[in-house]
Design an enzyme around this catalytic site. Structure first.
Site, PDB file in Angstrom:
ATOM      1  N   CYS A 121      26.445  70.386  50.786  1.00 51.53           N
ATOM      2  CA  CYS A 121      24.841  70.092  50.653  1.00 51.53           C
ATOM      3  C   CYS A 121      24.108  70.401  49.456  1.00 51.53           C
ATOM      4  O   CYS A 121      23.893  71.399  48.748  1.00 51.53           O
ATOM      5  CB  CYS A 121      24.377  71.092  52.003  1.00 51.53           C
ATOM      6  SG  CYS A 121      22.332  70.679  52.386  1.00 51.53           S
ATOM      7  N   VAL A 122      23.620  69.059  48.590  1.00 52.96           N
ATOM      8  CA  VAL A 122      22.718  69.441  47.492  1.00 52.96           C
ATOM      9  C   VAL A 122      21.539  70.082  47.744  1.00 52.96           C
ATOM     10  O   VAL A 122      20.912  70.471  46.579  1.00 52.96           O
ATOM     11  CB  VAL A 122      22.809  67.959  46.931  1.00 52.96           C
ATOM     12  CG1 VAL A 122      24.095  67.370  46.677  1.00 52.96           C
ATOM     13  CG2 VAL A 122      21.964  67.089  47.803  1.00 52.96           C
TER      14      VAL A 122
END
Length: 291
Positions: free
Chosen positions: A132-133
């Site tokens: 998850c950026v």
């Protein structure tokens, strides 16, 4: 000179990794503050109703719901970041390796099924879904519950904020769909810099736009992961059209969210132990991709 350049590069890289978290935090609290202002100051009520008991209850209920969602977003996000999904500190077992095990040349160890290496986290992650950026953290076996709960409350919070900001759109478009109103909604920054609108009008238009765009994005993420959860898939398995670990809807829910899957989403403090260990999974279908 090379050493200095490498230090600067490392610091810039570290800053870039933390920027999405800082930006998300800023937007969440900005939207919360703006909606609180709408509830307390710009409540859409008639003038003769503004001092009634009903008005006080209306505001109290709205603020309670709003801050309940905010606390859940922050708490789930914090637990998601604190809960490591990696193989660090996990005994993977020294017995005979079964089907689906691989050797990771980076971590120099055998890894179980559904585990894969993340080059951003620099470690293998148990039942890895994706990196998850927005949180700079992998979504895996041990923290998936907090990730999905955070998405749930972000989705409900943004839906609530979008509905509350409907009045902002009505005020902007009150005199009709003019070039000025359209540009204020589409490019509020340009309108502010060019002096066409006040800072107050810009703030309301920008946050209202952010609510709508954020709601659409979070809706896509949330319902996609809900779809995967019910099918017993990870994002990587969905890409390859595989469902080798699907156990049925109810068992998929309990194996991902824990034994108290039906209530754990209400509060992150509710204990919901996972029935598995993230290493051994019951196989119910072919492990090879179908496409």
């Amino acid at each position: 000179m090379t050493s200095l350049a490498s230090k600067v590069f490392c610091r810039v890289e570290r800053l870039c990794h933390h920027m999405p978290v800082v930006l998300n935090t800023f937007l969440v609290f900005s939207i919360t503050g703006e909606v609180s202002y709408l509830v307390l100051v710009e409540a859409p009520l008639e003038a003769d109703q503004k001092k009634t008991e009903w008005t006080s209850w209306w505001k109290a209920v709205h603020l309670l719901a709003q801050y309940f969602m905010l606390v859940n977003i922050c708490w789930n996000a914090m637990l998601f970041l604190k809960t490591s999904p990696s193989i660090r500190g996990v005994f993977l077992g020294g017995e005979g390796l079964g089907q689906g095990w691989r050797y990771c040349y980076t971590c120099e160890t055998h890894t179980p099924p559904r585990c894969s290496h993340c080059y951003d986290c620099k470690v293998c992650v148990l039942r890895r879904d994706h990196h998850c950026v927005f949180f700079d953290q992998c979504v895996g076996f041990r923290n998936y519950r907090y990730f999905l709960s955070c998405l749930l409350f972000m989705w409900s919070g943004l839906l609530y904020a979008t509905v509350m900001n409907a009045e902002v759109f009505i005020v902007i478009l009150k005199e009709g769909v003019t070039l000025h109103s359209v540009l204020l909604l589409l490019i509020p920054w340009i309108m502010l810099i060019s002096g066409q609108v006040s800072a107050r009008a810009f703030s309301f238009a920008f946050i209202a736009d952010t609510c709508v765009v954020g709601f659409l994005l979070v809706s896509a993420f949330f319902f996609f992961h809900l779809f995967l959860l019910l099918r017993g898939q990870t994002t990587r398995e969905w890409y390859s059209s595989r469902r080798p670990y699907s156990l049925g809807i109810l068992r998929n829910l309990s194996h991902t969210l824990g034994l108290r899957w039906y209530i754990c989403w209400v509060c992150p403090l509710i204990p919901s132990p996972l029935p598995g260990d993230g290493i051994n999974f019951q196989v119910t279908g072919p492990l090879e991709p179908t496409r």
